[in-house]
Design a protein around this motif. Structure first.
Motif, PDB file in Angstrom:
ATOM      1  N   GLN A   1      -9.289  -0.919   5.535  1.00 58.12           N
ATOM      2  CA  GLN A   1      -9.449  -2.270   4.997  1.00 58.12           C
ATOM      3  C   GLN A   1     -10.812  -2.842   5.340  1.00 58.12           C
ATOM      4  OE1 GLN A   1      -5.788  -3.654   7.013  1.00 58.12           O
ATOM      5  NE2 GLN A   1      -5.093  -4.396   5.026  1.00 58.12           N
TER       6      GLN A   1
ATOM      7  N   GLN B   1      -8.494  -5.719  11.469  1.00 59.31           N
ATOM      8  CA  GLN B   1      -8.068  -5.019  10.262  1.00 59.31           C
ATOM      9  C   GLN B   1      -8.110  -3.502  10.463  1.00 59.31           C
ATOM     10  OE1 GLN B   1      -7.002  -6.852   7.693  1.00 59.31           O
ATOM     11  NE2 GLN B   1      -7.589  -8.768   8.662  1.00 59.31           N
ATOM     12  N   GLU B   2      -7.270  -2.800   9.709  1.00 65.08           N
ATOM     13  CA  GLU B   2      -7.306  -1.339   9.740  1.00 65.08           C
ATOM     14  C   GLU B   2      -8.676  -0.842   9.270  1.00 65.08           C
ATOM     15  OE1 GLU B   2      -5.187   0.819  10.776  1.00 65.08           O
ATOM     16  OE2 GLU B   2      -3.274  -0.246  10.950  1.00 65.08           O
TER      17      GLU B   2
ATOM     18  N   ILE C   1     -14.231 -12.006   8.022  1.00 63.76           N
ATOM     19  CA  ILE C   1     -13.098 -11.088   8.088  1.00 63.76           C
ATOM     20  C   ILE C   1     -12.363 -11.418   9.381  1.00 63.76           C
ATOM     21  CG2 ILE C   1     -12.337  -8.690   8.185  1.00 63.76           C
ATOM     22  CD1 ILE C   1     -14.992  -7.901   6.845  1.00 63.76           C
TER      23      ILE C   1
END
Length: 214
Positions: free
Chosen positions: A201, A197-198, A193
């Protein structure tokens, strides 16, 4: 309960790395079904220890080919994001570029004390909240003291090359793996990842990964 190992590749000089970790905490708060083992790994945005330090805004302006005004606006946005997450980025625009190799060595030592995350957060606070020079040993020792760790031992580590090999191995390993920007979250040594990221998410991605490994 599903066990996930998260290897978090980051640099103390990277504001999005602090944001990314804070967002990870929020994501994990919504995933009580997961048991997480987190390990921090080193990455250097400014690897040249001998490079002259300079104010962050002109340095970023040159690096990204944007005006200082644009970089100031971009940094102000990150400060807003950080504040919402409870991070102290109040002096983010007053900092100078600096090398973080010795700071990474201290994180490796703090890991042996079960305090790697606390050390990382103390360093983020020093750099972005206080505009402190986290390449200076006294600044690093101040962070050690704030955590209640042994300052004498930390000073001995900084005066030696202890943990240098581990930091160098981290940097080489993840460069070889193609990691060119941070933060990077590597899950169970298989799933990547990228970026801060939020929380929603991140939670969705971790939930999907957990479903695949359970």
């Amino acid at each position: 309960m599903v066990n996930l190992k998260i290897d978090l590749v980051s640099d103390i000089a990277c504001p999005w790395c602090a944001v990314g970790y804070a967002r990870l905490e929020r994501a994990l708060a919504s995933l009580p079904e997961l048991k997480i083992e987190l390990e921090w790994h080193a990455f250097e945005l400014n690897p040249d220890k001998n490079a002259p330090q300079e104010p962050i805004l002109p340095a970023l302006s040159r690096k990204y080919g944007k005006s200082e005004a644009e970089m100031r606006q971009s940094q102000a946005y990150i400060m807003e994001v950080a504040a919402e997450l409870g991070l102290n980025f109040s002096k983010m625009q007053q900092r100078f570029t600096c090398n973080t190799f010795d700071a990474h060595r201290l994180v490796k030592w703090a890991e042996t004390q079960g305090q790697a995350t606390a050390m990382k957060m103390a360093l983020f606070n020093a750099y972005f909240g206080e505009a402190a020079d986290v390449s200076r040993h006294q600044v690093l020792l101040d962070c050690v003291a704030k955590l209640g760790l042994d300052v004498t031992t930390a000073a001995q580590i900084l005066a030696s090359d202890a943990y240098s090999e581990q930091v160098q191995q981290d940097i080489a390993r993840y460069q070889h793996a193609g990691i060119s920007s941070v933060p990077a979250f590597i899950i169970n040594n298989k799933y990547l990842i990228s970026g801060a990221q939020e929380p929603q998410q991140l939670a969705a991605a971790l939930r999907q990964i957990a479903a695949q490994v359970s």
